[in-house]
Design a protein around this motif. Structure first.
Motif, PDB file in Angstrom:
ATOM      1  N   SER A 172       0.828  -1.207   0.000  1.00 47.11           N
ATOM      2  CA  SER A 172       0.000   0.000   0.000  1.00 47.11           C
ATOM      3  C   SER A 172       0.863   1.259   0.000  1.00 47.11           C
ATOM      4  O   SER A 172       0.557   2.236  -0.699  1.00 47.11           O
ATOM      5  CB  SER A 172      -0.930   0.007   1.215  1.00 47.11           C
ATOM      6  OG  SER A 172      -1.733   1.159   1.234  1.00 47.11           O
ATOM      7  N   LEU A 173       1.938   1.242   0.755  1.00 48.80           N
ATOM      8  CA  LEU A 173       2.851   2.386   0.785  1.00 48.80           C
ATOM      9  C   LEU A 173       3.497   2.602  -0.580  1.00 48.80           C
ATOM     10  O   LEU A 173       3.647   3.741  -1.041  1.00 48.80           O
ATOM     11  CB  LEU A 173       3.923   2.178   1.844  1.00 48.80           C
ATOM     12  CG  LEU A 173       3.443   2.189   3.302  1.00 48.80           C
ATOM     13  CD1 LEU A 173       4.548   1.713   4.230  1.00 48.80           C
ATOM     14  CD2 LEU A 173       2.980   3.578   3.705  1.00 48.80           C
ATOM     15  N   GLU A 174       3.867   1.518  -1.246  1.00 46.70           N
ATOM     16  CA  GLU A 174       4.492   1.637  -2.568  1.00 46.70           C
ATOM     17  C   GLU A 174       3.532   2.245  -3.580  1.00 46.70           C
ATOM     18  O   GLU A 174       3.921   3.098  -4.391  1.00 46.70           O
ATOM     19  CB  GLU A 174       4.946   0.259  -3.057  1.00 46.70           C
ATOM     20  CG  GLU A 174       5.765   0.285  -4.337  1.00 46.70           C
ATOM     21  CD  GLU A 174       4.938   0.357  -5.602  1.00 46.70           C
ATOM     22  OE1 GLU A 174       5.412   0.927  -6.608  1.00 46.70           O
ATOM     23  OE2 GLU A 174       3.780  -0.144  -5.589  1.00 46.70           O
ATOM     24  N   SER A 175       2.255   1.863  -3.523  1.00 48.42           N
ATOM     25  CA  SER A 175       1.307   2.322  -4.535  1.00 48.42           C
ATOM     26  C   SER A 175       0.676   3.669  -4.216  1.00 48.42           C
ATOM     27  O   SER A 175       0.359   4.434  -5.126  1.00 48.42           O
ATOM     28  CB  SER A 175       0.194   1.279  -4.723  1.00 48.42           C
ATOM     29  OG  SER A 175      -0.560   1.127  -3.524  1.00 48.42           O
ATOM     30  N   LYS A 176       0.506   3.986  -2.924  1.00 48.08           N
ATOM     31  CA  LYS A 176      -0.253   5.177  -2.550  1.00 48.08           C
ATOM     32  C   LYS A 176       0.583   6.305  -1.968  1.00 48.08           C
ATOM     33  O   LYS A 176       0.173   7.468  -2.011  1.00 48.08           O
ATOM     34  CB  LYS A 176      -1.343   4.805  -1.546  1.00 48.08           C
ATOM     35  CG  LYS A 176      -2.385   3.856  -2.082  1.00 48.08           C
ATOM     36  CD  LYS A 176      -3.424   3.538  -1.015  1.00 48.08           C
ATOM     37  CE  LYS A 176      -4.488   2.587  -1.553  1.00 48.08           C
ATOM     38  NZ  LYS A 176      -5.499   2.260  -0.511  1.00 48.08           N
ATOM     39  N   VAL A 177       1.731   5.990  -1.394  1.00 51.93           N
ATOM     40  CA  VAL A 177       2.492   6.990  -0.653  1.00 51.93           C
ATOM     41  C   VAL A 177       3.821   7.321  -1.320  1.00 51.93           C
ATOM     42  O   VAL A 177       4.209   8.486  -1.403  1.00 51.93           O
ATOM     43  CB  VAL A 177       2.728   6.523   0.799  1.00 51.93           C
ATOM     44  CG1 VAL A 177       3.555   7.545   1.565  1.00 51.93           C
ATOM     45  CG2 VAL A 177       1.392   6.275   1.498  1.00 51.93           C
ATOM     46  N   ALA A 178       4.524   6.322  -1.799  1.00 52.58           N
ATOM     47  CA  ALA A 178       5.838   6.548  -2.417  1.00 52.58           C
ATOM     48  C   ALA A 178       5.697   7.361  -3.700  1.00 52.58           C
ATOM     49  O   ALA A 178       4.636   7.386  -4.336  1.00 52.58           O
ATOM     50  CB  ALA A 178       6.518   5.209  -2.713  1.00 52.58           C
ATOM     51  N   VAL A 179       6.775   8.040  -4.079  1.00 56.27           N
ATOM     52  CA  VAL A 179       6.772   8.836  -5.302  1.00 56.27           C
ATOM     53  C   VAL A 179       6.375   7.955  -6.488  1.00 56.27           C
ATOM     54  O   VAL A 179       6.782   6.798  -6.594  1.00 56.27           O
ATOM     55  CB  VAL A 179       8.165   9.472  -5.533  1.00 56.27           C
ATOM     56  CG1 VAL A 179       9.241   8.407  -5.781  1.00 56.27           C
ATOM     57  CG2 VAL A 179       8.133  10.467  -6.673  1.00 56.27           C
ATOM     58  N   ARG A 180       5.529   8.484  -7.365  1.00 62.15           N
ATOM     59  CA  ARG A 180       5.106   7.742  -8.543  1.00 62.15           C
ATOM     60  C   ARG A 180       6.293   7.542  -9.485  1.00 62.15           C
ATOM     61  O   ARG A 180       7.240   8.320  -9.485  1.00 62.15           O
ATOM     62  CB  ARG A 180       3.975   8.487  -9.245  1.00 62.15           C
ATOM     63  CG  ARG A 180       2.678   8.493  -8.463  1.00 62.15           C
ATOM     64  CD  ARG A 180       1.754   9.604  -8.907  1.00 62.15           C
ATOM     65  NE  ARG A 180       1.512   9.563 -10.350  1.00 62.15           N
ATOM     66  CZ  ARG A 180       0.907  10.544 -11.021  1.00 62.15           C
ATOM     67  NH1 ARG A 180       0.523  11.641 -10.387  1.00 62.15           N
ATOM     68  NH2 ARG A 180       0.712  10.444 -12.316  1.00 62.15           N
ATOM     69  N   LYS A 181       6.210   6.488 -10.310  1.00 55.92           N
ATOM     70  CA  LYS A 181       7.349   6.121 -11.155  1.00 55.92           C
ATOM     71  C   LYS A 181       7.789   7.259 -12.067  1.00 55.92           C
ATOM     72  O   LYS A 181       8.989   7.519 -12.207  1.00 55.92           O
ATOM     73  CB  LYS A 181       7.007   4.888 -11.995  1.00 55.92           C
ATOM     74  CG  LYS A 181       6.978   3.588 -11.209  1.00 55.92           C
ATOM     75  CD  LYS A 181       6.715   2.414 -12.129  1.00 55.92           C
ATOM     76  CE  LYS A 181       6.652   1.112 -11.353  1.00 55.92           C
ATOM     77  NZ  LYS A 181       6.372  -0.038 -12.245  1.00 55.92           N
TER      78      LYS A 181
END
Length: 274
Positions: free
Chosen positions: A95-104
């Motif tokens: 969830s952190l990778e998809s919603k919180v971390a900077v987008r690709k």
């Protein structure tokens, strides 16, 4: 990122809905006004477009994106305390990778910007799980990066991600940015780049901007994340780009980028299609 990601209360749900509506309005305005490289009269901004906004993948970017794929399937749960609100919640790494971390696509921008300008001293306000720091670190592996994060569990995941990619040039500092930032600005060399991705509130963003501005030099670059996240963040961006020390501002929708090169640039602002 915004603490509403870590809360399921009715109040935060209403705030998120309002922010999404505003974000949509900002996006429509951005699409209407954004310029491509063919309409740029500034040589500096034209080269920025070619070298930072455009370009393909390379081995370093591929390595980060392979790590992201792995994290997107990691359902390990973390307990996180938001120092801004004092609230604690549990979420997953995926969830952190998809919603919180900077987008690709904006991670690519960070990587290419660092690779092009080669800043040696970098500050990051808000580590999360470390993906934005990965883009910054691999963009210039000789840079010294100091990244602030209030959650010990997030720092632990970030350090694991740095180790996976063989990154050794990031120093993770745990604690409240309000306390840590003034200390670092006094004790460390002037920053060449600051990535503002911590407390996404108008007052906090403006305070951190003013603090870092005191140490900025003519080659320093400021990058502000989520300038269209909320009305407050957009108001903060309007004040920042109008500041007399900012000679050039670039709006690429999610990021606002500031330059201070008085001897090389006239005061201008550009909205660039990305």
């Amino acid at each position: 990122m915004c603490s509403s990601y870590f809360s399921f209360s009715l109040g935060c749900a209403k705030l998120t809905a309002m922010n999404e509506f505003l974000r949509f309005k900002y996006f429509i305005n951005y699409q209407w006004r954004a310029k491509t490289k063919y309409y740029l009269h500034s040589p500096f901004v034209y080269q920025f477009y070619l070298n930072v906004l455009e370009g393909g993948e390379d081995e370093q970017l591929s390595a980060i994106h392979n790590l992201r794929k792995k994290l997107s399937h990691d359902n390990s749960r973390l307990s996180i305390t938001d120092l801004g609100t004092g609230n604690s919640t549990t979420t997953t790494i995926s969830s952190l990778e998809s919603k919180v971390a900077v987008r690709k696509n904006y991670g690519r921008l960070l990587y290419r910007l660092v690779k092009y300008f080669k800043p040696a001293q970098i500050l990051e306000l808000g580590t999360s799980i470390g993906l934005s720091a990965c883009y910054l670190a691999l963009g210039n592996e000789t840079a010294k990066i100091i990244s602030f994060e209030g959650s010990a569990s997030l720092i632990e995941v970030a350090k694991q991600n740095f180790a996976t990619l063989g990154i050794q040039n990031v120093n993770s500092c745990e604690g409240n940015i309000d306390t840590l930032l003034p200390e670092i600005l006094i004790s460390q060399p002037a920053p060449d780049l600051v990535f503002f991705d911590g407390n996404h509130k108008k007052e906090a963003t403006l305070k951190y901007f003013e603090q870092c501005l005191q140490k900025a030099h003519t080659e320093t670059i400021f990058i502000f994340d989520d300038i269209c996240w909320s009305k407050g963040m957009n108001e903060a961006w309007q004040k920042i780009k109008a500041h007399p020390q900012v000679t050039l501002s670039l709006d690429v929708f999610q990021f606002g980028i500031c330059f201070f090169r008085k001897e090389k640039l006239a005061k201008e602002e550009f909205i660039l299609r990305y």
